[in-house]
Design a protein around this motif. Structure first.
Motif, PDB file in Angstrom:
ATOM      1  N   GLY A 107       0.804  -1.211   0.000  1.00 10.54           N
ATOM      2  CA  GLY A 107       0.000   0.000   0.000  1.00 10.54           C
ATOM      3  C   GLY A 107       0.840   1.264   0.000  1.00 10.54           C
ATOM      4  O   GLY A 107       1.842   1.359   0.703  1.00 10.54           O
ATOM      5  N   ALA A 108       0.417   2.227  -0.811  1.00 12.20           N
ATOM      6  CA  ALA A 108       1.034   3.555  -0.823  1.00 12.20           C
ATOM      7  C   ALA A 108       0.236   4.443   0.131  1.00 12.20           C
ATOM      8  O   ALA A 108      -0.996   4.429   0.120  1.00 12.20           O
ATOM      9  N   ASP A 109       0.932   5.202   0.953  1.00 10.94           N
ATOM     10  CA  ASP A 109       0.272   6.012   1.976  1.00 10.94           C
ATOM     11  C   ASP A 109      -0.506   7.182   1.381  1.00 10.94           C
ATOM     12  O   ASP A 109      -0.009   7.899   0.513  1.00 10.94           O
ATOM     13  N   LEU A 110      -1.729   7.340   1.881  1.00  6.83           N
ATOM     14  CA  LEU A 110      -2.571   8.493   1.559  1.00  6.83           C
ATOM     15  C   LEU A 110      -2.565   9.432   2.760  1.00  6.83           C
ATOM     16  O   LEU A 110      -2.608   8.988   3.906  1.00  6.83           O
ATOM     17  N   ARG A 111      -2.542  10.730   2.497  1.00 12.54           N
ATOM     18  CA  ARG A 111      -2.501  11.739   3.555  1.00 12.54           C
ATOM     19  C   ARG A 111      -3.765  12.589   3.524  1.00 12.54           C
ATOM     20  O   ARG A 111      -4.382  12.750   2.484  1.00 12.54           O
ATOM     21  N   THR A 112      -4.109  13.154   4.669  1.00  8.11           N
ATOM     22  CA  THR A 112      -5.253  14.054   4.723  1.00  8.11           C
ATOM     23  C   THR A 112      -4.814  15.476   4.391  1.00  8.11           C
ATOM     24  O   THR A 112      -3.694  15.882   4.736  1.00  8.11           O
ATOM     25  N   THR A 113      -5.699  16.221   3.757  1.00  2.05           N
ATOM     26  CA  THR A 113      -5.411  17.616   3.427  1.00  2.05           C
ATOM     27  C   THR A 113      -5.922  18.579   4.488  1.00  2.05           C
ATOM     28  O   THR A 113      -5.690  19.777   4.392  1.00  2.05           O
ATOM     29  N   PRO A 162     -10.475  14.341   2.862  1.00  2.00           N
ATOM     30  CA  PRO A 162      -9.919  14.376   1.514  1.00  2.00           C
ATOM     31  C   PRO A 162      -8.429  14.058   1.529  1.00  2.00           C
ATOM     32  O   PRO A 162      -7.732  14.317   2.512  1.00  2.00           O
ATOM     33  N   THR A 163      -7.942  13.493   0.424  1.00  2.69           N
ATOM     34  CA  THR A 163      -6.520  13.140   0.327  1.00  2.69           C
ATOM     35  C   THR A 163      -5.738  14.043  -0.616  1.00  2.69           C
ATOM     36  O   THR A 163      -4.512  13.947  -0.680  1.00  2.69           O
ATOM     37  N   VAL A 178      -9.385  11.401  18.837  1.00  2.00           N
ATOM     38  CA  VAL A 178      -8.154  11.327  18.059  1.00  2.00           C
ATOM     39  C   VAL A 178      -8.086  12.548  17.144  1.00  2.00           C
ATOM     40  O   VAL A 178      -9.104  13.017  16.637  1.00  2.00           O
ATOM     41  N   SER A 179      -6.876  13.073  17.000  1.00  2.38           N
ATOM     42  CA  SER A 179      -6.665  14.261  16.169  1.00  2.38           C
ATOM     43  C   SER A 179      -5.836  13.907  14.949  1.00  2.38           C
ATOM     44  O   SER A 179      -4.868  13.146  15.049  1.00  2.38           O
ATOM     45  N   PHE A 180      -6.215  14.484  13.828  1.00  4.75           N
ATOM     46  CA  PHE A 180      -5.437  14.361  12.601  1.00  4.75           C
ATOM     47  C   PHE A 180      -5.020  15.750  12.170  1.00  4.75           C
ATOM     48  O   PHE A 180      -5.796  16.704  12.288  1.00  4.75           O
ATOM     49  N   ARG A 181      -3.815  15.849  11.687  1.00  6.70           N
ATOM     50  CA  ARG A 181      -3.297  17.119  11.181  1.00  6.70           C
ATOM     51  C   ARG A 181      -3.036  16.983   9.694  1.00  6.70           C
ATOM     52  O   ARG A 181      -2.725  15.896   9.196  1.00  6.70           O
ATOM     53  N   ARG A 182      -3.173  18.087   9.011  1.00  4.62           N
ATOM     54  CA  ARG A 182      -2.891  18.131   7.579  1.00  4.62           C
ATOM     55  C   ARG A 182      -1.553  17.450   7.307  1.00  4.62           C
ATOM     56  O   ARG A 182      -0.557  17.731   7.962  1.00  4.62           O
ATOM     57  N   GLY A 183      -1.550  16.522   6.365  1.00  6.61           N
ATOM     58  CA  GLY A 183      -0.325  15.812   6.010  1.00  6.61           C
ATOM     59  C   GLY A 183      -0.165  14.468   6.707  1.00  6.61           C
ATOM     60  O   GLY A 183       0.706  13.686   6.341  1.00  6.61           O
ATOM     61  N   ASP A 184      -0.995  14.177   7.731  1.00 11.16           N
ATOM     62  CA  ASP A 184      -0.910  12.869   8.405  1.00 11.16           C
ATOM     63  C   ASP A 184      -1.296  11.756   7.443  1.00 11.16           C
ATOM     64  O   ASP A 184      -2.230  11.903   6.640  1.00 11.16           O
ATOM     65  N   ARG A 185      -0.603  10.633   7.572  1.00 12.24           N
ATOM     66  CA  ARG A 185      -0.949   9.446   6.788  1.00 12.24           C
ATOM     67  C   ARG A 185      -2.170   8.790   7.428  1.00 12.24           C
ATOM     68  O   ARG A 185      -2.149   8.469   8.613  1.00 12.24           O
TER      69      ARG A 185
END
Length: 162
Positions: A32-38, A52-53, A109-116
């Motif tokens: 798998g290739a990593d997808l990141r959040t925008t 979104p990725t 849980v927190s996600f930041r822009r650029g997180d996989r």
């Protein structure tokens, strides 16, 4: 025994967010290739979000991409994909988005822009030709499903709704 690696499949990709890196394989041999959040996102316990990725792809006919969860997010944070794996058909040209859910009963849980946030697996898929018949041929398993092969004797299946 020697193994010969197949050449990679050419996948056209476009960025909806030019500041994030393209999907990439973290290690040699990764499926798998990593997808990141925008975007930044906060998920409370039990909450879900569509993230979104920043990328869209064009796959060759006969291929599909499957969005899989990241095992580290599942193990450390209880984060899963609602529709795992998500399917990206060869004809889809929009932005790939990931539906995450926080299954932890206590912690957000927190996600930041650029997180996989997920992995994209490209696979060759077969087309089926469906043929209606009055009765299916027999098999050793027959109609056995949902636990018919054993494994956990304390789980009972609910009765079908009437």
């Amino acid at each position: 025994m020697s193994t010969t690696a197949r050449p990679p499949v050419d996948v056209l990709i476009t960025r909806f967010d030019p500041d994030l890196p393209l999907p990439a394989y973290e290690h040699p041999g990764d499926a798998g290739a990593d997808l990141r959040t925008t975007v930044d996102a906060e998920l409370a316990p039990g909450e879900r979000a569509v993230l979104p990725t920043g990328v869209g792809i064009a796959l060759p006919d006969g291929y599909a991409a499957f969005v899989h969860p990241r095992s580290g997010l599942a193990a450390r944070c209880g984060v899963a994909l609602v529709n795992a794996p998500g399917t990206v058909d060869a004809g889809y040209r929009g932005e790939i988005k990931v539906i995450l859910v926080n299954l932890d009963p206590r912690e957000g849980v927190s996600f930041r822009r650029g997180d996989r946030i997920a992995q994209l697996v490209i696979q060759q898929v077969e087309k089926a030709s469906f043929h209606e018949v009055a009765e299916l041929p027999g098999s050793a398993r027959a109609e056995g499903g949902f636990g018919s092969t054993g494994g956990h004797d304390r789980v009972t299946m609910p009765a079908p709704a009437q």
